[in-house]
Design an enzyme around this catalytic site. Sequence first.
Site, PDB file in Angstrom:
ATOM      1  N   ASP A  84      60.091  33.381  -6.140  1.00  0.00           N
ATOM      2  CA  ASP A  84      58.911  32.564  -5.852  1.00  0.00           C
ATOM      3  C   ASP A  84      58.004  32.538  -7.090  1.00  0.00           C
ATOM      4  O   ASP A  84      57.683  33.600  -7.632  1.00  0.00           O
ATOM      5  CB  ASP A  84      58.190  33.217  -4.651  1.00  0.00           C
ATOM      6  CG  ASP A  84      57.098  32.354  -4.069  1.00  0.00           C
ATOM      7  OD1 ASP A  84      57.174  31.123  -4.202  1.00  0.00           O
ATOM      8  OD2 ASP A  84      56.163  32.920  -3.466  1.00  0.00           O
ATOM      9  N   ASP A  95      58.039  28.048 -12.069  1.00  0.00           N
ATOM     10  CA  ASP A  95      56.691  27.497 -11.941  1.00  0.00           C
ATOM     11  C   ASP A  95      56.133  27.193 -13.323  1.00  0.00           C
ATOM     12  O   ASP A  95      55.519  28.035 -13.975  1.00  0.00           O
ATOM     13  CB  ASP A  95      55.800  28.508 -11.198  1.00  0.00           C
ATOM     14  CG  ASP A  95      54.387  27.980 -10.994  1.00  0.00           C
ATOM     15  OD1 ASP A  95      54.081  26.889 -11.526  1.00  0.00           O
ATOM     16  OD2 ASP A  95      53.600  28.643 -10.300  1.00  0.00           O
ATOM     17  N   GLU A 122      57.685  23.019  -9.899  1.00  0.00           N
ATOM     18  CA  GLU A 122      56.339  22.771  -9.373  1.00  0.00           C
ATOM     19  C   GLU A 122      55.548  21.862 -10.309  1.00  0.00           C
ATOM     20  O   GLU A 122      55.577  22.010 -11.525  1.00  0.00           O
ATOM     21  CB  GLU A 122      55.588  24.095  -9.194  1.00  0.00           C
ATOM     22  CG  GLU A 122      54.153  23.888  -8.703  1.00  0.00           C
ATOM     23  CD  GLU A 122      53.437  25.176  -8.327  1.00  0.00           C
ATOM     24  OE1 GLU A 122      54.108  26.138  -7.913  1.00  0.00           O
ATOM     25  OE2 GLU A 122      52.207  25.203  -8.454  1.00  0.00           O
ATOM     26  N   HIS A 141      47.154  29.146  -1.640  1.00  0.00           N
ATOM     27  CA  HIS A 141      47.734  30.428  -1.220  1.00  0.00           C
ATOM     28  C   HIS A 141      46.649  31.275  -0.560  1.00  0.00           C
ATOM     29  O   HIS A 141      45.504  31.258  -0.990  1.00  0.00           O
ATOM     30  CB  HIS A 141      48.262  31.198  -2.438  1.00  0.00           C
ATOM     31  CG  HIS A 141      49.524  30.620  -3.008  1.00  0.00           C
ATOM     32  ND1 HIS A 141      49.672  30.325  -4.340  1.00  0.00           N
ATOM     33  CD2 HIS A 141      50.704  30.301  -2.437  1.00  0.00           C
ATOM     34  CE1 HIS A 141      50.887  29.847  -4.557  1.00  0.00           C
ATOM     35  NE2 HIS A 141      51.529  29.820  -3.418  1.00  0.00           N
ATOM     36  N   GLY A 142      47.021  32.030   0.447  1.00  0.00           N
ATOM     37  CA  GLY A 142      46.059  32.905   1.118  1.00  0.00           C
ATOM     38  C   GLY A 142      45.310  32.144   2.205  1.00  0.00           C
ATOM     39  O   GLY A 142      45.700  31.036   2.593  1.00  0.00           O
ATOM     40  N   GLY A 182      51.643  27.779   0.500  1.00  0.00           N
ATOM     41  CA  GLY A 182      50.392  28.097   1.200  1.00  0.00           C
ATOM     42  C   GLY A 182      50.460  27.812   2.678  1.00  0.00           C
ATOM     43  O   GLY A 182      49.507  27.305   3.273  1.00  0.00           O
ATOM     44  N   ASN A 188      56.441  27.522   2.740  1.00  0.00           N
ATOM     45  CA  ASN A 188      56.333  28.934   2.333  1.00  0.00           C
ATOM     46  C   ASN A 188      55.226  29.657   3.097  1.00  0.00           C
ATOM     47  O   ASN A 188      54.092  29.170   3.153  1.00  0.00           O
ATOM     48  CB  ASN A 188      55.986  29.030   0.847  1.00  0.00           C
ATOM     49  CG  ASN A 188      57.083  28.510  -0.040  1.00  0.00           C
ATOM     50  OD1 ASN A 188      58.083  27.972   0.422  1.00  0.00           O
ATOM     51  ND2 ASN A 188      56.903  28.683  -1.341  1.00  0.00           N
ATOM     52  N   THR A 196      51.071  35.267   3.315  1.00  0.00           N
ATOM     53  CA  THR A 196      49.888  36.004   3.786  1.00  0.00           C
ATOM     54  C   THR A 196      49.906  36.258   5.296  1.00  0.00           C
ATOM     55  O   THR A 196      49.512  37.327   5.758  1.00  0.00           O
ATOM     56  CB  THR A 196      48.607  35.218   3.399  1.00  0.00           C
ATOM     57  OG1 THR A 196      48.669  34.934   2.005  1.00  0.00           O
ATOM     58  CG2 THR A 196      47.359  36.011   3.690  1.00  0.00           C
TER      59      THR A 196
HETATM   60  P1  13P Z   1      50.576  31.899   1.834  1.00  0.00           P
HETATM   61  O1  13P Z   1      50.450  33.298   1.350  1.00  0.00           O
HETATM   62  O2  13P Z   1      49.298  31.173   1.840  1.00  0.00           O
HETATM   63  O3  13P Z   1      51.288  31.826   3.143  1.00  0.00           O
HETATM   64  O4  13P Z   1      51.479  31.126   0.766  1.00  0.00           O
HETATM   65  C1  13P Z   1      52.804  31.520   0.554  1.00  0.00           C
HETATM   66  C2  13P Z   1      53.418  30.786  -0.572  1.00  0.00           C
HETATM   67  O5  13P Z   1      53.141  29.651  -0.829  1.00  0.00           O
HETATM   68  C3  13P Z   1      54.429  31.491  -1.372  1.00  0.00           C
HETATM   69  O6  13P Z   1      54.768  30.790  -2.511  1.00  0.00           O
END
Ligand code: 13P
Length: 317
Positions: free
Chosen positions: A114, A135, A165, A207-208, A238, A259, A262
């Site tokens: 990732d 990436d 990406e 993300h997060g 995210g 994906n 979190t």
């Molecule tokens: P989250 O942590 O927001 O779920 O995102 C995960 C992600 O995009 C990994 O590349």
Amino acid sequence: MGFLDKLKTDLKAAKDELVEGANELGGNKYKLVSAKEMLEKARDGKYAVGQFNINNLEWTKSILSTAQELNAPVILGVSEGAGKYMTGFKTVAAMVQAMMEEMKITVPVALHLDHGTYEGCKKCIDAGFSSIMFDGSHLPIEENIEKTTELVATCKSYGLSLEAEVGAIGGEEDGVIGKGECADPEECKKIADLGVTMLAAGIGNIHGKYPADWPGLSFETLEAVKEKVGDMPLVLHGGTGIPTDMIKKAISLGVAKINVNTECQLAFQAATRKYIEEGKDLVGKGFDPRKLLAPGAEAIKATVKEKMEIFGCIGKA
Ligand code: 13P
């Protein structure tokens, strides 16, 4: 050599060949696969395959067993930070491959780097990953193109899938920080045309956890990207906290991989906190890590199941 002895030798050779063939078949049954076929099927069937990031054995076991139970294809994501935490990509690949065999996991599983750096991609290819993400979103587009072109050729020769990406995903994940831009559809086309397997395009995703004032996904951008890249399966990063209706709309517009990281971490944390706050670690052998980590592992399973239901990938293995 008499007739009977020759017959015995021939029969033994035939038996050895059969056993070898069966072992090979058995071995293949539990092997990692590239994400290409599962994502093309998802794109055509209008559902998405989940990428769930792993951090350790418990995470991996929970995700693999849920995918097998629900007969769903799955992608195990490994960030460079998580790879380092687990002592290196070789450990991760060996652990996942052995677990698939021991747990008799027959659904398609891709082991995917990732947000890889160029060097990280090389390491994962050597370690036996079946899929990688380069990436290059923070690089000037020319350099992103140059490095992606090289990786397309390497991945093709090894039969691996490659994610690229364009337009950095917002927020922070394991030290990878993005501004949350919306991708330029023209740039997306340039990268897609290089022959990558799937493309992550920034569409306002982060993300997060999403902030309260998050304006939502930019479907305008997604539509414009889809228009330019045609059949290329698109990736939504995210996945934590995106409302279900937005997820479903994104899938209808070409997203075939989502994906999630979190959300599994938060579920694990809440269940572990509850176990300790209820004092269960202080009762009998409640301190045994196999007991202490069990509620968290169950919570990851429940989260993966919930996501797979929304993504529509259950029963699609
Ligand atoms: P989250 O942590 O927001 O779920 O995102 C995960 C992600 O995009 C990994 O590349």
